[in-house]
Scaffold this active site. Structure first.
Site, PDB file in Angstrom:
ATOM      1  N   SER A 128     -17.218  -4.493  -4.563  1.00  0.00           N
ATOM      2  CA  SER A 128     -18.674  -4.588  -4.697  1.00  0.00           C
ATOM      3  C   SER A 128     -19.192  -5.909  -4.157  1.00  0.00           C
ATOM      4  CB  SER A 128     -19.058  -4.465  -6.170  1.00  0.00           C
ATOM      5  OG  SER A 128     -20.410  -4.822  -6.389  1.00  0.00           O
ATOM      6  N   GLU A 130     -21.264  -7.541  -5.586  1.00  0.00           N
ATOM      7  CA  GLU A 130     -21.436  -8.403  -6.757  1.00  0.00           C
ATOM      8  C   GLU A 130     -20.281  -9.392  -6.895  1.00  0.00           C
ATOM      9  OE1 GLU A 130     -23.877  -8.733  -9.034  1.00  0.00           O
ATOM     10  OE2 GLU A 130     -25.176  -7.251  -8.076  1.00  0.00           O
ATOM     11  N   TYR A 152     -19.063  -7.629 -14.671  1.00  0.00           N
ATOM     12  CA  TYR A 152     -18.808  -6.574 -13.694  1.00  0.00           C
ATOM     13  C   TYR A 152     -18.255  -7.167 -12.400  1.00  0.00           C
ATOM     14  CZ  TYR A 152     -19.717  -3.098 -10.093  1.00  0.00           C
ATOM     15  OH  TYR A 152     -19.580  -2.242  -9.032  1.00  0.00           O
ATOM     16  N   ARG A 187     -28.437   8.582  -7.974  1.00  0.00           N
ATOM     17  CA  ARG A 187     -28.229   7.316  -8.661  1.00  0.00           C
ATOM     18  C   ARG A 187     -28.599   7.467 -10.131  1.00  0.00           C
ATOM     19  NH1 ARG A 187     -24.959   3.158  -8.578  1.00  0.00           N
ATOM     20  NH2 ARG A 187     -25.672   1.524  -7.161  1.00  0.00           N
TER      21      ARG A 187
END
Length: 338
Positions: A128, A130, A152, A187
């Site tokens: 990801s 992130e 996460y 989503r």
């Protein structure tokens, strides 16, 4: 010989698009799902209900190594796509222990079972953007240093390192896709993009009068999930495993997403968006934008949808779901001129 693929997270947004893609290529598709999903198919299998008769689902828990091991022995896949994770960043701040335990141990269990049962199986790990977090350079590439700012993001860095270690230590064909934000009408409603598109539909249907959002200035590189699962598949077709950034190379703010979504409905987002500071992250990731040059060059991958078409598709889908017929931009323009 028909190729067999095992997808963890097959019931999610990416899993459903990937299953469709693999079926279109003639794969035998298997999915690892929680037993509760099989007991409540109308709710938990909604994204794959249209292909349920073409996939084989196996009950299992990523938190249990024996459970994962059993599924690998039953399927003996040629390719494994590990997509399952607790992926809602905001929730990872509320329950860091669960996020870290599920995401890190789950990835470890899958890799260990694969090495033990089917070491020739090709493995994909869903990384990801992130992981970059507090970015040290813009745009981000495969060599950009990670600085995650959430549990996460931390769990994804750990999974990325586990995948690389199994590749280097045990010779597995294990690759990671560093995927930037990718959305679609599938989503989850908890994500900001779907919160916006569904909020537009609810307002048009007279069921709501506002959408509550956090930081409107956060910028993300948003693509379409259907494009991104194609990149996953392409990674596992390479002769040598590696890691790739998957991104559009364009960035838009949450504000721009809201402006576009409400604009498609002929509405001014400023009249309906309410800022709720409780929705701000404790440690914000201000800007994410990826450079997918390596994926384009080595995988032959490219995006097929624009930011505007993505937002429009999501808004139209959510409006259709609540019985609202969205007027076209031409109709809105004609109405304004009149």
């Amino acid at each position: 010989m028909t190729s067999r693929a095992l997808i963890t997270g097959i019931t999610g947004q990416d899993g459903s698009y990937l299953a469709e893609l693999l079926l279109s290529k003639g794969y035998e598709v298997h999915g690892l799902v929680r037993r509760v999903a099989l007991e409540d198919p109308s709710h938990r299998l909604v994204r794959i209900k249209h292909i349920l008769d073409r996939v084989q689902l196996h009950a299992g828990s990523l938190e249990s190594f024996p459970s994962v091991h059993h599924v690998f022995r039953a399927v003996e896949p040629h390719e494994c796509y590990h997509l399952a994770a607790q992926s809602f960043v905001a929730y990872s701040f509320d329950d860091e222990f669960s996020t870290l335990n599920t995401n890190i141990n789950g990835t470890h269990h899958v890799l260990a079972a694969l090495r033990d049962v089917v070491p020739a199986c090709r493995f994909y790990f869903a990384g990801s953007s992130e992981m970059f977090g507090k970015v040290v350079e813009v745009p981000q590439t495969e060599t950009t240093r990670f600085h995650p700012r959430s549990a996460y993001g931390i769990s994804k860095v750990a999974g990325f390192d586990l995948t690389r270690n199994y590749r280097e230590a045990y010779g597995l064909h294990a690759s990671s896709g560093i995927l930037f934000n990718h959305e679609s009408p599938r989503r989850g409603f908890e994500f900001v993009t779907r919160k916006i598109s569904s909020g537009v539909a609810q307002i048009l249907a007279g069921k709501a009068n506002a959408v509550h959002l956090g930081n409107l200035d956060a910028k993300r590189d948003w693509g379409h999930a259907a494009d991104y699962v194609d990149a996953m598949w392409r990674m596992l077709q390479q002769s040598e495993p590696s890691d790739f950034v998957v991104a559009t190379g364009q960035t838009h703010s949450v504000r721009q997403f809201a402006e576009a979504a409400f604009g498609f409905a002929g509405l001014d987002y400023r009249k309906y968006v309410t800022i709720d500071t409780r929705l701000y992250r404790p440690a914000e990731v201000e800007i994410l934008i990826g450079n997918a040059a390596r994926a384009r060059a080595q995988l032959g991958w490219s995006t097929t949808r624009t930011f505007e078409s993505l937002v429009c598709e999501m808004v139209h889908s959510d409006c259709q779901a609540v019985g609202v017929e969205l007027r076209t931009s031409r109709e809105l323009a004609t109405e304004t001129e009149a």
